[in-house]
Design a protein around this motif. Sequence first.
Motif, PDB file in Angstrom:
ATOM      1  N   ARG A 139       0.840  -1.199   0.000  1.00 53.48           N
ATOM      2  CA  ARG A 139       0.000   0.000   0.000  1.00 53.48           C
ATOM      3  C   ARG A 139       0.876   1.251   0.000  1.00 53.48           C
ATOM      4  NH1 ARG A 139      -2.496   3.565   3.616  1.00 53.48           N
ATOM      5  NH2 ARG A 139      -4.531   4.299   2.903  1.00 53.48           N
ATOM      6  N   LYS A 140       1.936   1.244   0.816  1.00 56.49           N
ATOM      7  CA  LYS A 140       2.838   2.391   0.855  1.00 56.49           C
ATOM      8  C   LYS A 140       3.546   2.570  -0.486  1.00 56.49           C
ATOM      9  CE  LYS A 140       6.793   4.381   3.306  1.00 56.49           C
ATOM     10  NZ  LYS A 140       7.739   4.252   4.432  1.00 56.49           N
ATOM     11  N   LEU A 141       3.996   1.464  -1.084  1.00 61.82           N
ATOM     12  CA  LEU A 141       4.684   1.542  -2.368  1.00 61.82           C
ATOM     13  C   LEU A 141       3.734   2.077  -3.445  1.00 61.82           C
ATOM     14  CD1 LEU A 141       7.544   0.813  -3.383  1.00 61.82           C
ATOM     15  CD2 LEU A 141       6.607  -1.359  -4.153  1.00 61.82           C
ATOM     16  N   GLY A 142       2.469   1.641  -3.407  1.00 62.30           N
ATOM     17  CA  GLY A 142       1.483   2.134  -4.359  1.00 62.30           C
ATOM     18  C   GLY A 142       1.228   3.619  -4.189  1.00 62.30           C
ATOM     19  N   MET A 143       1.241   4.101  -2.940  1.00 68.19           N
ATOM     20  CA  MET A 143       1.039   5.534  -2.694  1.00 68.19           C
ATOM     21  C   MET A 143       2.211   6.350  -3.222  1.00 68.19           C
ATOM     22  SD  MET A 143      -0.683   5.504   1.121  1.00 68.19           S
ATOM     23  CE  MET A 143      -0.803   7.296   1.181  1.00 68.19           C
ATOM     24  N   ILE A 144       3.426   5.799  -3.127  1.00 70.22           N
ATOM     25  CA  ILE A 144       4.603   6.484  -3.697  1.00 70.22           C
ATOM     26  C   ILE A 144       4.422   6.627  -5.206  1.00 70.22           C
ATOM     27  CG2 ILE A 144       7.077   6.254  -4.175  1.00 70.22           C
ATOM     28  CD1 ILE A 144       7.347   4.910  -1.430  1.00 70.22           C
ATOM     29  N   ALA A 145       4.001   5.536  -5.857  1.00 74.08           N
ATOM     30  CA  ALA A 145       3.792   5.582  -7.303  1.00 74.08           C
ATOM     31  C   ALA A 145       2.740   6.627  -7.662  1.00 74.08           C
ATOM     32  CB  ALA A 145       3.376   4.208  -7.810  1.00 74.08           C
ATOM     33  N   GLU A 146       1.633   6.658  -6.902  1.00 77.75           N
ATOM     34  CA  GLU A 146       0.545   7.580  -7.214  1.00 77.75           C
ATOM     35  C   GLU A 146       0.943   9.027  -6.976  1.00 77.75           C
ATOM     36  OE1 GLU A 146      -4.188   8.164  -6.101  1.00 77.75           O
ATOM     37  OE2 GLU A 146      -3.109   6.358  -5.516  1.00 77.75           O
ATOM     38  N   LYS A 147       1.631   9.295  -5.855  1.00 77.16           N
ATOM     39  CA  LYS A 147       2.011  10.674  -5.535  1.00 77.16           C
ATOM     40  C   LYS A 147       3.036  11.238  -6.501  1.00 77.16           C
ATOM     41  CE  LYS A 147       3.038  10.043  -1.154  1.00 77.16           C
ATOM     42  NZ  LYS A 147       3.511  10.380   0.212  1.00 77.16           N
TER      43      LYS A 147
END
Length: 624
Positions: free
Chosen positions: A452-460
């Motif tokens: 989830r954290k890695l996905g948020m990095i990608a999105e941000k």
Amino acid sequence: MQYTEEQIARANQTDLVSFLNEQGEQLVKSGREYRWKKHDSVTISGNRWYRHSQSKGGYPVDFVMEFYYATFPEAVKMLIGEEGEGRQKSCPAPSKDFRLPEKNKDNEMIVKYLTESRELEKNLVMEWIVRGDIYEEKKHHNVVFIGRDADGIPRYAHCRGTGEMKYRGDVAGSDKAFGFCHRGTDNQLFVFEAAIDLLSFIQLFPKDWKKRSYLSLGGVSSVALMTFLSERPQITSVFLCLDNDQAGNEACEKLAGEISEGYSVIRLKPSRKDWNEILCDKNTDRKKAIAETITIKVPEAEELVPMLCYEDIKQTSVEWLWFPYIPFGKLTIIQGNPGEGKTYFAMMLTAACTNRKLFPNMEDIEPFNVIYQTAEDGMGDTIKPRLIEAGADLSRVMVIDDTEEALTLSDDRIEKAVRQNRVRLVIIDPVQAFIGADVDMNRANEVRPVFRKLGMIAEKTGCAIVLIGHLNKSSGTQSTYRGLGSIDIMAAVRSLIFIGKVRKDPTTRVLIHEKSSLAPPGETMAFKLGDEEGFRWVGAYEISADELLDGKEGKATETKLERGRKLIRELLADKKEISIRELDEKAKEQGISGRTMRDVRSRMKNELEYQVNEKQENSIRLKE
């Protein structure tokens, strides 16, 4: 018996149309909803109901409690036909000495007493009589007020004389833990010393009274209150409405002290000694029935959860590194067995992004920086030579230096490196090596927050993050379950790609787009690797992921681009002309998307001539 959360959830999933039909009720179809003939202001849709006349509604359990005057356990039992599976707290059987007094053949004397001597409205009195909680005792014609437990079983009864002798007393064997009460659906409970005061208060403040809960203590003891709160966890506000005298005021202070933290406790003082005195006094201003409102206890302010409203969220579209296989701002995972081309593919992807060595159907993009993070191959003797062979611009390919501190997927350095170096693609090879020593990748609860954290990095950051993963050895298992670790890893990524070797032709590798959450899956593609000509794309291939992983053979086929090009040439043969609209319709019939056809026309731009036909539509024909 108390019902489990699972039983309550099933009860609230009941289709109310079917339930009412089983009860013999008449329903009328009204658009997508049903109206209940018995209560024409009630509409039903699936497991939801709404009473328009009172602006309230809810789910099946609330419905049965509202319209069938059932207790909470009775409502659940009506809906699922099961007994409760457990008790929240032990509840002893009623005393053997407890017997309800014999009922009179009618309730004439108690109705007269309650309506004339106590000034209660007849409709209110009759409602409680119909519920079975008030009746006339045969021998002395006393009013009997019944207290029931959460299962609706009578446990307590209080008698009140209706004649000149003002008798009052509890029936022998009564359990004071269960007072005369009404169990509502909202979070408010109003507490009284006597049943008549409870009824008087409802008459003074009748608006939406059935939503709220009311309890008579049968005195000033706290035992009934504590029992009621333990069985009604939705209660958050307790209003103490005891008599306005010294005994009542002292009891309120004592009760408030016994109520645990987390409740709001508010004292409502009647303007006369009690609520029935106000009702009986014609000169009392009923609008001022509450003389004083005193907040005795308030729960600590709960920290507000940060919320976003979708109305305020800016709508965006997905950007693509390589449509539809690899999106920007999301997670993609590429899986396969060791030595079957995943790393070579990642090298060629790096070249495509840094030096315009484009993949099939990839739109032309400005070169950008890439982080290639590897844990299995040496950077100097393996990775760099392969990047040179692939034709990557090495000045744009970077790696996070983790020689002193091992990098993990939860590491804050990933986001910082992406931002500081304007990186648009991160490749992590293999993902298993960076999961972290303290994370068990087979446990969903440990894996989920990492991805989830890695996905948020990608999105941000708008960066595409591509994870290279190995497969487990469970042959014969469905392809999506062949990745190492929890299935939650598969759920976290937006795109899943398999790369595998064709068994009879070890130089041919197949790329299969197994999962795509943002667009229809891309075509299965084949590329060559390991012969004299090196890495090259060879076109579409017909095989499923499960077949490839089981060692079965597929076959080469035409790509959609090739089929689209062939379709255009067939339709425009002999100097024919066709509108773009007609062309796209015919392509769609063959499973070729409009986006692919736009790509085909772009690649054939030197062969095509554009014009406007008689219908003022854009059309094309082959150049002479």
